[in-house]
Structures are given as structure tokens and as C-alpha cells.
Design an enzyme around this catalytic site. Structure first.
Site, short mmCIF file in Angstrom:
data_model
loop_
_atom_site.label_atom_id
_atom_site.label_comp_id
_atom_site.label_asym_id
_atom_site.label_seq_id
_atom_site.Cartn_x
_atom_site.Cartn_y
_atom_site.Cartn_z
N CYS A 1 -13.60 7.60 9.85
CA CYS A 1 -13.28 6.34 10.52
C CYS A 1 -14.54 5.63 11.04
CB CYS A 1 -12.35 6.64 11.67
SG CYS A 1 -12.97 8.04 12.61
N ARG B 1 -26.80 12.33 4.62
CA ARG B 1 -28.09 11.69 4.31
C ARG B 1 -27.98 10.18 4.03
NH1 ARG B 1 -31.36 12.60 0.88
NH2 ARG B 1 -33.17 12.67 2.25
N GLY C 1 -42.85 19.62 2.83
CA GLY C 1 -42.88 18.16 2.78
C GLY C 1 -42.97 17.53 1.42
#
Ligand code: LLP
Length: 426
Positions: free
Chosen positions: A342, A312, A239
């Protein structure tokens, strides 16, 4: 610190010109720096000197076999979340005895695979999973080493999609039920209690949530001890964040200091599962500019990499710095950097100040080593891009570009579609 730097006007990865790689490999491609990954791992591990520890690199951040092999060679352990990651980890040379297995949805075949290989421990995320692991271990006449993944209800202050240690998240078992789980585990014949585990989220930029989680876990361990249940491993998950856009997360030694301050008086072995902090800034996605386009109120730079290659920005509104591979003298522009997919959500950057690029110019999307290629897909039937590793003044394509044939390799057209309406084979 990483090893992507300009020499004169050209961006280099270690001692290799990125332009030269692009000319040979084509774009887009992911590029990883061996020295950066090695440095990050050694700094992270070294920050815990004096503590009995196992740094289990989190395979989900980037499971490229070359990267896994590099980390296995440096003595890392591995944090996995699937049978596939176990398979890749073993192939890369991680001994099973250094592998921990988390995840809320472990399948029977995956549990059996991990039992057969003899992994260090299962981080168990529900009472049902605990019962299943005991049953599978019984069938194999073995004993499964386990930790209960505890949800310490701590706010990691990160993007909601990547926070995992809050009551509302699907992960782990709350502290009260965890005691029940340990009591249940202590009665099971084919389970051995080895540790306690937690992971509160990703891209965490302060030490406090880690300290709070550790405090909660240690108080649980105290409660367990009073009930006669002893553990030897404390797995505090991963983390630790990195700097994408000027964030200043704790350096590994500050993070280690915060943990050790609380852990010092105890005798537990520490496991950590860092992913992003090891590989995030060690990778870049190199893409070519295809077109420029001036909309009514926006300027667009259209690149050959899209959201299927790096999701992301679209998924978490994540910021990735974008640098020209060769600097030019032109003025800078403000533009959206968008891919060929698209969907309007297909962007690498929005309203970004950028070099005044033109068709054929190369851009490097920085800090793309973690959760980049691993989250890519074949959406819009776009072949997956190659992964390249640089070491010093050499480079190697560690995962070649998919061909169109690769993309359809597992597909078959059923016989019944080959028949014409009159029943004849067409
Ligand atoms: N351990 C467990 C149990 C995890 O679930 C994770 C990440 C890690 C370790 C490694 O965390 P790290 O040190 O990398 O923060 N795709 C998202 C990140 C998802 C993280 C999921 N779990 C992103 O691109 O930001």
C-alpha cells in the site's frame, strides 16, 4: 557471465526450467545459480593469483546458509557486520580465523562472541570502540587482533546511500585521527595491531576510486611505519560493481591489476570483501503477474512480489532487468511493474518496456542475488519468500517460505489484554 539463459522460449537456471520450479514452489521466490556463484568467486580469487590474499565474501550481500556453505567450501573468508552473520558464518563452516568484522555499532555481546570464537580481526571504526574491545579482551584474558577502518575521503561515484568513504559518511576514522587511533592501540595491552582497513562504497563502476583509496592507505601505512607501527594486513573492502543496465565496471582482472600495480612493491597480505560481484548476477526473483490495469496515463503490471521482497528499486531507484520466464509472441508494452504493497513507492520497475504479459505469466527480476532477500521484510504481514538453489539439473529449496504461523511465532498477546473491563479473563 551467469547461468540464466533461454532454451527455446523458456528461461532456464543452469539446466532447470524456471517455470517448473515455479509450479512446484509457488511464487514469489528467489532463485540462485550454484555454478554462477562458484564461477564468480573463482574468477575473483584467481584474479589475484600471485598475491598473498584472503577473499572475505561479504555476508551482508546474501547470507543464505547454502550460499555461505558453498563459499566456505571454496576457501573464502567472510566479512561480517553483526553477531548474526558470525553465527551464520560459523554454522556454514567458515573457520573463525578467516572472518573479519566491520561495522560502526558493534555491541558488547557481539564483541565478546567474536573474541570467544577467535576471529581474524576487528575492523575498528571509532576510538570508543577501540577502548571497549581492549576492555572486553582484558576481561576475557585474551588479545584482540585489530585493524583501524580508515575513511580515505575518496568519492566512489555511486548512489549516495551506498557511498561510505567520504568525510561526511559515518564510517571509519579519518586519516589524521587514524594515526592517533594506532598510537592509542599500540599502548593497549589487550589489542594487537594487525592491519589497516577501508571500504569506500558499493556498486563502484570504475577502478580509479579504488586506486585513490589504496594510495591514501599506503601513505598512511608509511606514516605509521615512521612511528614504529607495523601492520601486516591491508583490507581494501568490497564495492566492485556489476552490470544491471549496461554499466561496464572493471572486470575482476582489471580491478586486480589496478590494485596490484600499486600494491606490488609492498609486502602486505591483501584482504578483499566482495559481496555484490559474487552473488548479484547469480540470483533472480521470480514473480507472477496478478493483474493488468490501465490507468489514466499509465499501464500497470501488478505482481505478487513487492517492495518488501525486493526493496532496491524503491530505496535506491535501482534498475533490475525484468524478463518473461516464458517468451510470448505478443507486442511489447511500456508499464510500471508494481507490487501489492500500500505505497506508491512499491515498484519493481517504472516506465519499462516489457513483454505483453497477462495474469498468471511469470517474470524474472534479474540481478537480484545481492541485497535482495537479505533486505526483505514482513511489511504488510507478508511472509518471507523461499530461496531456491539450482545446481546443474537439480534444485533445492534452501529456505522455505514462511507460513503465517512462522510470522507470529515470536509474538505473544500480554495477559493484561485478555482481561475484560470487569477484571475477568475474557
Ligand atoms: N565491506 C563492507 C565493510 C561493506 O560495508 C560492504 C557493503 C561490503 C564489504 C560489500 O560491498 P559490495 O562488494 O557488495 O559492494 N544495500 C545496498 C548495498 C549496501 C552495501 C553496504 N556495504 C544495495 O542494495 O545496493
Amino acid at each position: 557471465m551467469h547461468h540464466f539463459n533461454y532454451k527455446d522460449d523458456a528461461l532456464f537456471c543452469e539446466n532447470v526450467s524456471i517455470k517448473e520450479i515455479a509450479e512446484n514452489v509457488g511464487t514469489p521466490f528467489y532463485l540462485y545459480s550454484h555454478a554462477t556463484i562458484k564461477r564468480h568467486f573463482l574468477i575473483f580469487d584467481g584474479a589475484f593469483d600471485g598475491v598473498e590474499r584472503l577473499i572475505c565474501y561479504s555476508a551482508k550481500a546474501n547470507s543464505n546458509l547454502a550460499i555461505l556453505t558453498l563459499l566456505a567450501g571454496l576457501g573464502a573468508g567472510l566479512d561480517i557486520v553483526s553477531g548474526g552473520e558470525l553465527y551464520k558464518g560459523l554454522k556454514a563452516g567458515f573457520p573463525a580465523s578467516r572472518i573479519v568484522y566491520s561495522g560502526v555499532g558493534k555491541r558488547v555481546d557481539e564483541i565478546d562472541f567474536a573474541l570467544r570464537e577467535g576471529i581474524l580481526m576487528f575492523n575498528v571504526e571509532s576510538l570508543e570502540e577501540l577502548a571497549l574491545i581492549d576492555m572486553r579482551a582484558a576481561l576475557m584474558d585474551t588479545v584482540a587482533p585489530i585493524a583501524i577502518r580508515v575513511n580515505p575521503d575518496v568519492d566512489p561515484k555511486t548512489h549516495p546511500y551506498i557511498s561510505t568513504g567520504l568525510k561526511k559518511n559515518k564510517f571509519g576514522i579519518d586519516t589524521e585521527t587514524a594515526i592517533e587511533a594506532y598510537e592509542m592501540a599500540s599502548t593497549l595491552q589487550h589489542v594487537k595491531i594487525l592491519g589497516v582497513d577501508c571500504h569506500i562504497g558499493s556498486q563502484i563502476s570504475e577502478a580509479k576510486p579504488f586506486e585513490d583509496a589504496l594510495g591514501n592507505i599506503l601513505s598512511l601505512v608509511g606514516d605509521l611505519r615512521r612511528k614504529g607501527i607495523e601492520i601486516s594486513y591491508l583490507d581494501m573492502g568490497g564495492g566492485l560493481g556489476i552490470s544491471y543496465q549496461g554499466e561496464s565496471p572493471p572486470e575482476p582482472n582489471e580491478y586486480a591489476g589496478a590494485i596490484q600495480k600499486i600494491l606490488k612493491p609492498t609486502e602486505y597480505k591483501l584482504i578483499l570483501e566482495p559481496g555484490r560481484v559474487i552473488v548479484g548476477n547469480a540470483g533472480t526473483l521470480v514473480t507472477s503477474v496478478l493483474y493488468r490495469k490501465t490507468g489514466k496515463n499509465k499501464e500497470f503490471v501488478i505482481t505478487d512480489a513487492g517492495m518488501n521482497d525486493l526493496i532496491r528499486p524503491s530505496l535506491y531507484q535501482a534498475f533490475h532487468a525484468i524478463q518473461p520466464v516464458v517468451k510470448n509472441e505478443g507486442k511489447s508494452i511500456k508499464a510500471d511493474v508494481v507490487g501489492p504493497i500500500c505505497e506508491s513507492g512499491d515498484f519493481l520497475a517504472v516506465d519499462r518496456d516489457l513483454a505483453d504479459v497477462k495474469n498468471g505469466d511469470l517474470l524474472a527480476v534479474m540481478s537480484a542475488g545481492a541485497y535482495g532477500f537479505v533486505m526483505s521484510s514482513n511489511y504488510c504481514s507478508r511472509p518471507k519468500v523461499p530461496e531456491v538453489m539450482v545446481k546443474g539439473d537439480t534444485y533445492s529449496v534452501t529456505n522455505r517460505r514462511q507460513s503465517y504461523e512462522d510470522m507470529i511465532r515470536n509474538e505473544t498477546i500480554p495477559g493484561f489484554l485478555m482481561e475484560t473491563e470487569s477484571g475477568q479473563t475474557g
